[in-house]
Write an enzyme that holds these catalytic residues in place. Sequence first.
Site, PDB file in Angstrom:
ATOM      1  N   ASP A 212     -41.620  40.716   8.614  1.00  0.00           N
ATOM      2  CA  ASP A 212     -41.319  41.618   7.505  1.00  0.00           C
ATOM      3  C   ASP A 212     -40.922  42.999   8.006  1.00  0.00           C
ATOM      4  O   ASP A 212     -41.631  43.611   8.815  1.00  0.00           O
ATOM      5  CB  ASP A 212     -42.534  41.755   6.585  1.00  0.00           C
ATOM      6  CG  ASP A 212     -42.842  40.464   5.835  1.00  0.00           C
ATOM      7  OD1 ASP A 212     -42.196  39.443   6.126  1.00  0.00           O
ATOM      8  OD2 ASP A 212     -43.738  40.481   4.972  1.00  0.00           O
TER       9      ASP A 212
ATOM     10  N   ASP B  45     -42.495  40.836  14.910  1.00  0.00           N
ATOM     11  CA  ASP B  45     -42.950  40.763  13.531  1.00  0.00           C
ATOM     12  C   ASP B  45     -41.783  40.273  12.670  1.00  0.00           C
ATOM     13  O   ASP B  45     -40.626  40.291  13.108  1.00  0.00           O
ATOM     14  CB  ASP B  45     -43.415  42.164  13.110  1.00  0.00           C
ATOM     15  CG  ASP B  45     -43.837  42.233  11.668  1.00  0.00           C
ATOM     16  OD1 ASP B  45     -44.475  41.283  11.194  1.00  0.00           O
ATOM     17  OD2 ASP B  45     -43.529  43.248  11.007  1.00  0.00           O
TER      18      ASP B  45
END
Length: 410
Positions: A189, A187
């Site tokens: 963020d 991922d």
Amino acid sequence: MSASQTSDVPTLLVKIFGKDRPGITAGLFDTLAAYSVDVVDIEQVVTRGRIVLCALVTEPPRGLEGDLRATVHSWAESLKLQAEIISGIGDNRPRGFGRSLVTVLGHPLTAEATAAIAARITESGSNIDRIFRLAKYPVTAVEFAVSGVETEPLRTALATEAAALGVDIAVVAAGLHRRAQRLVVMDVDSTLIQDEVIELFAAHAGCEDEVAEVTAAAMRGELDFEQSLHARVALLAGLDASVVDKVRAEVRLTPGARTLIRTLKRLGYQVGVVSGGFTQVTDALQEQLGLDFAQANTLEIVDGRLTGRVTGEIVDRAGKARLLRRFAAAAGVPLSQTVAIGDGANDLDMLNAAGLGVAFNAKPVVREAAHTAVNVPFLDTVLYLLGITREEVEAADTLADDLGDGPGRP
């Protein structure tokens, strides 16, 4: 089959300990060589300048054991070392079934935590076969090789200890498959970077509070991600497109991100990112970090302004898992040889689909569902879960610097 390969051959365990110096190992085996013994096993460790050297050898020919003992003790005393020699039969007992590797990360790692972990391993029916330090900073990382219980119940037994002791514990099955992992997808963020990109855009639009509230609810799994995405992006309508460059400049990589990616690439891994954020940022990260794959949502820009809409395929919870499979297929890597890293509820499908799913500073629901969790602020600690030591990482960096192709460390 030689005598040293049989289980019932008489053996001597020779243990040497004291202040380390060059030539101890050579000296011991030079002394033993005079008695025509075979080497069955060797273990050596040096801790804070003190050596412990254990050699398991076959018994010497009849009548020479006493002379061997006296000679070894005399040699050790001449170097101000201590020697212990124990008679026995054969080698170590065969390791039990259910071989696992337990990696413990502490910041710091206390004696209390170590005692509790070792006790829980024993209570589960496992035996600790070997302990090895992987790193001393930025966290202390220690690997326990254990056997006797299958990996899943051992992981469950240790999960409670990790939460209570404030350490991270990863339990993976031992074997060749661990060395075969060849694709890492993470991922963006709050994982690859420290920020939530939508909140950086919101700061320029003056709607931080509204966006942050929706983001938090979505990451907790309380809202449908696609609905929350559209709601948040709509708040950005009318924002000048020049803000994109400003947001790119504001993005902060997570400590250890460059080290993680640099080391993985040196080892031949392919590395990708999937994000519920935006290609306007992930494309720049892909170029900056040399990533093999990157996929995110795309902010629509018309006449130099954000429209408040996204275009193309939506990257949501299911989309991240789908992209992991797509990247794996493109890389020619089976899912069992993939690693996924994430922090939010929309990462769960991806974490569960990967061969190893790592929850990184994640919400409780994600930590509980992932294969393992890391709760320290250094992304390169994931390397320790793959059995890569800090010493190996630094040696590779030094070699690259010496060759003039160092990448510029963070």
